[in-house]
Design a protein around this motif. Sequence first.
Motif, PDB file in Angstrom:
ATOM      1  N   LEU A  44      25.999  29.182  25.535  1.00 32.04           N
ATOM      2  CA  LEU A  44      26.015  29.996  24.209  1.00 32.04           C
ATOM      3  C   LEU A  44      24.932  29.316  23.392  1.00 32.04           C
ATOM      4  CD1 LEU A  44      27.863  31.922  22.529  1.00 32.04           C
ATOM      5  CD2 LEU A  44      29.584  30.044  22.382  1.00 32.04           C
ATOM      6  N   ASP A  45      24.485  28.485  23.437  1.00 30.69           N
ATOM      7  CA  ASP A  45      23.849  28.174  22.503  1.00 30.69           C
ATOM      8  C   ASP A  45      23.122  28.486  22.374  1.00 30.69           C
ATOM      9  OD1 ASP A  45      25.855  26.761  20.554  1.00 30.69           O
ATOM     10  OD2 ASP A  45      25.426  24.363  21.572  1.00 30.69           O
TER      11      ASP A  45
ATOM     12  N   LEU B 145      27.712  35.232  29.991  1.00 29.85           N
ATOM     13  CA  LEU B 145      28.837  33.970  29.533  1.00 29.85           C
ATOM     14  C   LEU B 145      30.180  33.569  30.526  1.00 29.85           C
ATOM     15  CD1 LEU B 145      28.675  33.484  25.938  1.00 29.85           C
ATOM     16  CD2 LEU B 145      28.202  31.912  27.664  1.00 29.85           C
ATOM     17  N   VAL B 146      31.010  34.695  30.951  1.00 30.10           N
ATOM     18  CA  VAL B 146      31.938  34.667  31.808  1.00 30.10           C
ATOM     19  C   VAL B 146      31.873  34.914  33.551  1.00 30.10           C
ATOM     20  CG1 VAL B 146      33.915  36.182  32.040  1.00 30.10           C
ATOM     21  CG2 VAL B 146      33.431  36.345  29.983  1.00 30.10           C
TER      22      VAL B 146
ATOM     23  N   GLU C 128      38.353  31.451  24.587  1.00 28.17           N
ATOM     24  CA  GLU C 128      38.651  30.786  22.780  1.00 28.17           C
ATOM     25  C   GLU C 128      38.151  30.456  22.210  1.00 28.17           C
ATOM     26  OE1 GLU C 128      42.540  31.811  20.605  1.00 28.17           O
ATOM     27  OE2 GLU C 128      42.091  30.099  21.941  1.00 28.17           O
ATOM     28  N   GLU C 129      37.326  29.387  22.850  1.00 35.12           N
ATOM     29  CA  GLU C 129      37.212  28.310  21.825  1.00 35.12           C
ATOM     30  C   GLU C 129      35.734  28.750  22.301  1.00 35.12           C
ATOM     31  OE1 GLU C 129      34.728  24.580  22.644  1.00 35.12           O
ATOM     32  OE2 GLU C 129      37.471  24.565  22.511  1.00 35.12           O
ATOM     33  N   LEU C 130      34.632  29.310  22.971  1.00 38.67           N
ATOM     34  CA  LEU C 130      33.288  29.537  22.691  1.00 38.67           C
ATOM     35  C   LEU C 130      33.289  31.307  21.487  1.00 38.67           C
ATOM     36  CD1 LEU C 130      32.369  30.068  27.215  1.00 38.67           C
ATOM     37  CD2 LEU C 130      31.691  27.924  24.691  1.00 38.67           C
ATOM     38  N   ALA C 131      34.560  31.744  21.588  1.00 39.66           N
ATOM     39  CA  ALA C 131      34.379  32.778  20.353  1.00 39.66           C
ATOM     40  C   ALA C 131      35.024  32.280  19.169  1.00 39.66           C
ATOM     41  CB  ALA C 131      35.671  34.032  20.707  1.00 39.66           C
TER      42      ALA C 131
END
Length: 273
Positions: A18-19, A82-83, A102-105
């Motif tokens: 994600l980063d 990502l998924v 959810e944390e990634l969101a």
Amino acid sequence: MTAHGASREALASARERLDALTDSTSVDARQLAGELAAVTALLHREVSLRRVLTDPAQSGEAKAELAGRLLGSQVSGSTADLVAGLVRSRWSAPRDLVDSVEELASIAELTAAQQAGELDDVEDELFRFGRIVSSSTELRAALTDRIATGTAKSELLRSLLGGRATATTERLVERLVTQPRGRSLEGGLESLSKLAAERRDRTVAVVTTAVPLSDAQKQRLGAALAKLYGRQMHLNLDVDPEVLGGINVQVGDELINGSIADRIEDASRRMAG
């Protein structure tokens, strides 16, 4: 989230991806956040789906292909990638996958706020909203009422935050209130505050004083704490008249008591010695 074993490793890898994605100016972090939030809702709702996507007996590629077919053109390529990476990983429990998405969101939402120069505002607003909730049993009851609809809760939040907080804070709090997924409101707000602090590699210090601090005092205290703990500190400020002429500083599980002058002087001595 509190992850263990395989889930912790899977989440760490996903956060790195994600980063890397959000470092690119071509990726819209806010869009990514919204799509990941939608995936969270889907996985939370479809119990059998999350079990299939975390089944260790299925190959990672097979699970990634299934996720790709389900999401199709509903999400961007970045979200789909990502998924796919998430479902290829091993998970200790199916719920851990949902918690991680959810944390990634939330991280993507906070990253967008950071890119817009609004992260400090979001951190402060989350803290203040948490204080408001903890001081009003009536408000907390309304926001956590299991009978009330999500629409009713959203309208209540808009009346409280509309025009008084950033759009990022409104979205984060609305998701938490309308989709609690078994968490307490206070616990969810605390988790969001920690994620916000991590965006700047900072530690949150909750500072309670009898009277408001001046700008000079805030700067002196922040600098002393940063040197004392070896990293940048974000001060969440609260005023409590019962703190008689002094200050309480809580950093993680550590509580520091004493007057402002004494604590800064002591911090300076510890740094020098």
